[in-house]
Design a protein around this motif. Structure first.
Motif, PDB file in Angstrom:
ATOM      1  N   UNK A  14       0.787  -1.213   0.000  1.00 43.64           N
ATOM      2  CA  UNK A  14       0.000   0.000   0.000  1.00 43.64           C
ATOM      3  C   UNK A  14       0.829   1.278   0.000  1.00 43.64           C
ATOM      4  N   UNK A  15       1.919   1.255   0.745  1.00 46.73           N
ATOM      5  CA  UNK A  15       2.727   2.468   0.886  1.00 46.73           C
ATOM      6  C   UNK A  15       4.119   2.258   0.300  1.00 46.73           C
ATOM      7  N   UNK A  42       5.792   3.282  -2.328  1.00 50.45           N
ATOM      8  CA  UNK A  42       6.590   4.440  -2.715  1.00 50.45           C
ATOM      9  C   UNK A  42       7.027   5.228  -1.489  1.00 50.45           C
ATOM     10  N   UNK A  43       6.092   5.439  -0.580  1.00 47.28           N
ATOM     11  CA  UNK A  43       6.417   6.180   0.640  1.00 47.28           C
ATOM     12  C   UNK A  43       7.523   5.462   1.416  1.00 47.28           C
ATOM     13  N   UNK A  44       7.360   4.147   1.576  1.00 54.71           N
ATOM     14  CA  UNK A  44       8.344   3.382   2.343  1.00 54.71           C
ATOM     15  C   UNK A  44       9.736   3.477   1.728  1.00 54.71           C
ATOM     16  N   UNK A  79      10.864   5.865  -0.332  1.00 55.92           N
ATOM     17  CA  UNK A  79      11.398   7.231  -0.263  1.00 55.92           C
ATOM     18  C   UNK A  79      11.808   7.608   1.153  1.00 55.92           C
ATOM     19  N   UNK A 125       9.627  13.054   1.271  1.00 58.17           N
ATOM     20  CA  UNK A 125       9.082  12.243   0.166  1.00 58.17           C
ATOM     21  C   UNK A 125       7.941  12.940  -0.586  1.00 58.17           C
ATOM     22  N   UNK A 126       7.038  13.569   0.170  1.00 56.09           N
ATOM     23  CA  UNK A 126       5.883  14.190  -0.486  1.00 56.09           C
ATOM     24  C   UNK A 126       6.327  15.308  -1.422  1.00 56.09           C
ATOM     25  N   UNK A 140       7.677  13.932  -4.631  1.00 63.40           N
ATOM     26  CA  UNK A 140       6.642  13.431  -5.522  1.00 63.40           C
ATOM     27  C   UNK A 140       5.939  14.589  -6.217  1.00 63.40           C
ATOM     28  N   UNK A 141       5.676  15.663  -5.463  1.00 65.18           N
ATOM     29  CA  UNK A 141       5.007  16.815  -6.051  1.00 65.18           C
ATOM     30  C   UNK A 141       5.911  17.510  -7.068  1.00 65.18           C
ATOM     31  N   UNK A 194       7.963  14.513 -10.157  1.00 70.63           N
ATOM     32  CA  UNK A 194       7.140  13.728 -11.081  1.00 70.63           C
ATOM     33  C   UNK A 194       6.263  14.666 -11.904  1.00 70.63           C
ATOM     34  N   UNK A 195       6.231  14.452 -13.194  1.00 69.26           N
ATOM     35  CA  UNK A 195       5.404  15.301 -14.061  1.00 69.26           C
ATOM     36  C   UNK A 195       4.000  14.705 -14.210  1.00 69.26           C
ATOM     37  N   UNK A 201       2.493  10.614 -14.023  1.00 64.03           N
ATOM     38  CA  UNK A 201       1.308  10.068 -13.350  1.00 64.03           C
ATOM     39  C   UNK A 201       0.359   9.412 -14.349  1.00 64.03           C
ATOM     40  N   UNK A 208       1.742   2.639  -6.874  1.00 64.05           N
ATOM     41  CA  UNK A 208       2.916   3.036  -6.090  1.00 64.05           C
ATOM     42  C   UNK A 208       4.157   2.269  -6.546  1.00 64.05           C
ATOM     43  N   UNK A 233       5.297   3.923  -9.751  1.00 62.24           N
ATOM     44  CA  UNK A 233       5.904   5.223  -9.462  1.00 62.24           C
ATOM     45  C   UNK A 233       7.269   5.039  -8.790  1.00 62.24           C
TER      46      UNK A 233
END
Lengths: 83, 190
Positions: free
Chosen positions: B94-95, B97-99, B101, B111-112, B115-116, B119-120, B124, B175, B178
């Motif tokens: 579930x997480x 990408x977060x994990x 990063x 991490x957030x 991603x913002x 990533x273009x 996405x 995720x 990504x």
């Protein structure tokens, strides 16, 4: 909350499983929402994950600004006006 | 009676054109096919306007027709939906990408923010397009278009439990994709 209910043995799992329901503000009862909100303040790792997921979801939505081509708009209008 | 319905339909369905086209584009991944799906959906809705209950949720009704039109009339022209290996699901969490990063050095950027920032839109869209069709459709309807579980279930004609599991797998795979892209960008080591 009943501490002997297996559902509540792992509040992190419980919260993380409902991350999208919470973020989309749908499908959860006010009580569930309040429980999750409380857990997120008590548990920074979960809070960070929710925060990340929220930003990711917003970003995903914004990545798709779509404009219907004029040709299609004209096609639909013609269809609706003809009858 | 039907005149009232037609009037309400004209007033409320036309403003939905952009979003319906957007959803069709994500489902078909093909602009000209997306146009045909939307046009065909409007034609079908217009023809069966007597089935629409004035005052009920026109938007959900349109998404149901759109999804149904895509699945029954357009998907058949193509190959069967792509299959993803069981392996990919097992690896997907579930997480993911977060994990990945956040497991970098403490000095690495938030991490957030990455991603913002890095990533273009295209990244996405590509990640979404790579999802197997049944997961992609669920994610588009629920996460992007904001339909309820019940509305997605009735659009796809599957039980709510199936919607939930498709969403969970779809998001987890998203995720994972990504994350692969983050590796390509050099944000995280492979």
């Amino acid at each position: 909350m009943n501490p002997f209910d297996p559902k509540h043995w792992d509040p992190c799992n419980e919260a993380l499983e409902r991350v999208h329901e919470f973020l989309n503000q749908r499908e959860l009862t006010p009580q569930d929402q309040a429980d999750i909100r409380r857990h997120l303040t008590d548990c920074p790792p979960c809070g960070d994950r929710f925060d990340f997921e929220e930003k990711l979801l917003e970003r995903l939505k914004k990545s798709d600004p779509c404009q219907c081509p004029e040709r299609l708009r004209a096609r639909i209008k013609a269809l609706l006006d003809l009858t | 009676m039907n005149d009232d319905r037609r009037l309400e339909f004209k007033e409320k369905a036309l403003p939905l054109l952009d979003e319906l086209y957007g959803a069709a584009l994500r489902m078909t991944r093909n602009p000209s096919m997306a146009e045909d799906v939307v046009a065909e959906s409007f034609a079908r809705a217009w023809k069966s306007i007597d089935q629409f209950q004035p005052g009920t949720n026109l938007r959900a009704w349109m998404y149901r027709i759109l999804t149904n039109t895509y699945i029954t009339h357009f998907r058949k022209n193509k190959r069967e939906p792509e299959k993803v290996s069981v392996d990919a699901y097992e690896k997907a969490d579930h997480f993911h990408l977060y994990n990945k990063l956040s497991s970098r050095a403490p000095s690495a950027p938030d991490p957030a923010k990455e991603v913002m920032g890095r990533f273009t839109n295209e990244d996405f869209r590509k990640a979404l397009d790579l999802l197997p069709e049944e997961y992609r459709t669920a994610v588009v309807l629920f996460d992007l278009e904001g339909l309820s579980y019940q509305e997605v279930a009735s659009a796809l004609d599957v039980p709510i439990g199936t919607v939930r599991s498709r969403l969970a797998r779809g998001r987890a795979l998203l995720q994972t994709t990504l994350h692969q892209h983050a590796v390509e960008l050099g944000l995280v080591p492979a």
